[in-house]
Design an enzyme around this catalytic site. Structure first.
Site, PDB file in Angstrom:
ATOM      1  CG  HIS A 233      38.187  53.081  43.556  1.00 59.06           C
ATOM      2  ND1 HIS A 233      38.836  53.902  42.663  1.00 59.06           N
ATOM      3  CD2 HIS A 233      37.377  52.284  42.821  1.00 59.06           C
ATOM      4  CE1 HIS A 233      38.420  53.613  41.441  1.00 59.06           C
ATOM      5  NE2 HIS A 233      37.532  52.643  41.507  1.00 59.06           N
TER       6      HIS A 233
ATOM      7  N   GLY B  13      37.990  52.926  33.481  1.00 57.37           N
ATOM      8  CA  GLY B  13      37.479  54.032  32.674  1.00 57.37           C
ATOM      9  C   GLY B  13      38.158  54.200  31.329  1.00 57.37           C
TER      10      GLY B  13
ATOM     11  CD  GLU C  59      37.896  48.556  40.622  1.00 57.17           C
ATOM     12  OE1 GLU C  59      36.826  48.411  40.030  1.00 57.17           O
ATOM     13  OE2 GLU C  59      38.242  49.624  41.173  1.00 57.17           O
TER      14      GLU C  59
ATOM     15  N   GLY D  79      32.092  50.543  37.138  1.00 60.04           N
ATOM     16  CA  GLY D  79      32.022  51.994  37.249  1.00 60.04           C
ATOM     17  C   GLY D  79      31.057  52.566  36.231  1.00 60.04           C
ATOM     18  N   GLY D  80      31.583  53.071  35.137  1.00 60.78           N
ATOM     19  CA  GLY D  80      30.794  53.785  34.141  1.00 60.78           C
ATOM     20  C   GLY D  80      29.524  53.069  33.707  1.00 60.78           C
TER      21      GLY D  80
ATOM     22  CD  GLU E  63      38.334  56.520  40.040  1.00 60.33           C
ATOM     23  OE1 GLU E  63      37.297  56.731  40.697  1.00 60.33           O
ATOM     24  OE2 GLU E  63      38.336  55.991  38.906  1.00 60.33           O
TER      25      GLU E  63
ATOM     26  CB  SER F   3      37.008  48.778  30.924  1.00 59.39           C
ATOM     27  OG  SER F   3      37.617  50.065  30.980  1.00 59.39           O
TER      28      SER F   3
ATOM     29  CG  ASN G  66      32.736  53.099  42.261  1.00 58.24           C
ATOM     30  OD1 ASN G  66      32.189  54.070  42.786  1.00 58.24           O
ATOM     31  ND2 ASN G  66      34.051  53.010  42.104  1.00 58.24           N
ATOM     32  CD1 TRP G  67      26.142  53.922  40.402  1.00 59.79           C
ATOM     33  CD2 TRP G  67      24.880  55.750  40.672  1.00 59.79           C
ATOM     34  NE1 TRP G  67      24.869  53.609  40.006  1.00 59.79           N
ATOM     35  CE2 TRP G  67      24.073  54.712  40.162  1.00 59.79           C
ATOM     36  CE3 TRP G  67      24.297  56.988  40.931  1.00 59.79           C
ATOM     37  CZ2 TRP G  67      22.714  54.886  39.898  1.00 59.79           C
ATOM     38  CZ3 TRP G  67      22.941  57.164  40.665  1.00 59.79           C
ATOM     39  CH2 TRP G  67      22.167  56.117  40.152  1.00 59.79           C
ATOM     40  CE  LYS G  68      34.820  54.676  39.074  1.00 59.99           C
ATOM     41  NZ  LYS G  68      35.978  54.551  38.195  1.00 59.99           N
TER      42      LYS G  68
HETATM   43  P1  PGA Z   1      34.968  51.504  35.141  1.00 60.08           P
HETATM   44  O1  PGA Z   1      35.360  51.742  36.687  1.00 60.08           O
HETATM   45  O2  PGA Z   1      34.026  50.341  35.097  1.00 60.08           O
HETATM   46  O3  PGA Z   1      34.362  52.797  34.705  1.00 60.08           O
HETATM   47  O4  PGA Z   1      36.263  51.186  34.435  1.00 60.08           O
HETATM   48  C1  PGA Z   1      35.535  50.663  37.565  1.00 60.08           C
HETATM   49  C2  PGA Z   1      35.876  51.175  38.937  1.00 60.08           C
HETATM   50  O5  PGA Z   1      36.667  52.116  39.055  1.00 60.08           O
HETATM   51  O6  PGA Z   1      35.371  50.644  39.947  1.00 60.08           O
END
Ligand code: PGA
Length: 243
Positions: free
Chosen positions: A91, A164, A158, A224-225, A93, A203, A8-10
């Protein structure tokens, strides 16, 4: 079933990063299913760069309608037409930044399925909810209301507080939550609930991937990251158990 490692590149990435990333993924012998979910404008370039590679492309959201007067939104129908196969929905977010309720997510899941996309539906509790002992109830409620009767696809657990932050739940907590999600899916979807992949997200890094991905009922990761760096993303996938 192969484990699913979805990136997930956001709101990250740029056009000049697509070719190198895609080449790195193309060259990797994956015993997992890799899915890259970049921002909308990069989807066509990724779809072209990864065509025929076995690496899939996904979006990070879609609208509940197939077309119409919805400024700034993107339909599942169009996503399918430009080469996306998956779409992340619900998600945390989006739930937080855009006020997406379970009902809104439910509408988006239905639109995705109608368009032929595979939804990856996210659920997870806040830290406050976990501290209050409500985590499993919160997630069960999200599943009940976010997933329509015709749901097929993937679920991603999640925990909001793990996204993050570099923090992850204990292995016991992941195991307990994934068991609770499995039980809820089997109850809600007798025909498919036993085989719906349940990803863990929050994470996930190369260093903790083996432990997390080896837990019962963990069918992969939503990353994500660490997915922004191809080597890290592939290192996570390399740590997934073979089946
Ligand atoms: P993260 O994000 O790996 O940066 O914690 C995961 C996500 O929100 O899908």
């Amino acid at each position: 079933m192969k484990q699913v490692i979805a990136g997930n590149w956001k709101m990250n990435g740029a056009p000049d990063g697509v070719a190198g990333y895609a080449t790195a993924l193309r060259g990797a012998a994956a015993h997992t299913l890799l899915i890259v979910c970049p921002p909308f404008p990069l989807l066509p370039a990724f779809a072209a760069a990864l065509a025929g590679s076995g690496v899939a492309v996904g979006a990070q959201d879609c609208h509940a309608s197939a077309a119409g007067a919805h400024t700034g939104d993107v339909s599942a129908v169009l996503l399918k037409q430009i080469g996306a196969l998956y779409v992340i929905l619900g998600h945390s977010e989006r739930r937080a930044d855009h006020g997406e309720s379970n009902a809104v997510v439910n509408g988006k899941v239905r639109a995705a399925l109608a368009a032929g996309l595979v939804p990856i539906v996210c659920v997870g509790e806040t830290e406050q909810q976990r501290d209050a002992g409500e985590a499993e109830d919160v997630v069960r409620t999200q599943l009940t209301h976010s997933l329509p009767a015709e749901f097929t696809g993937l679920v991603a657990y999640e925990p909001v507080w793990a996204i993050g932050t570099g923090r992850t739940p204990s292995e016991a907590d992941v195991t307990a939550m994934h068991a609770a999600i499995r039980a809820a899916l089997v109850a809600q979807f007798p025909a498919t609930g036993a085989t719906t992949p349940i990803l863990y997200g929050g994470s996930v890094k190369p260093g903790n991937a083996a432990a997390l991905l080896g837990l019962p009922e963990v069918g992969g990761a939503l990353v994500g990251g660490a997915s922004l760096n191809a080597a890290d993303f592939l290192a996570i996938a390399a740590n997934a158990p073979s089946v």
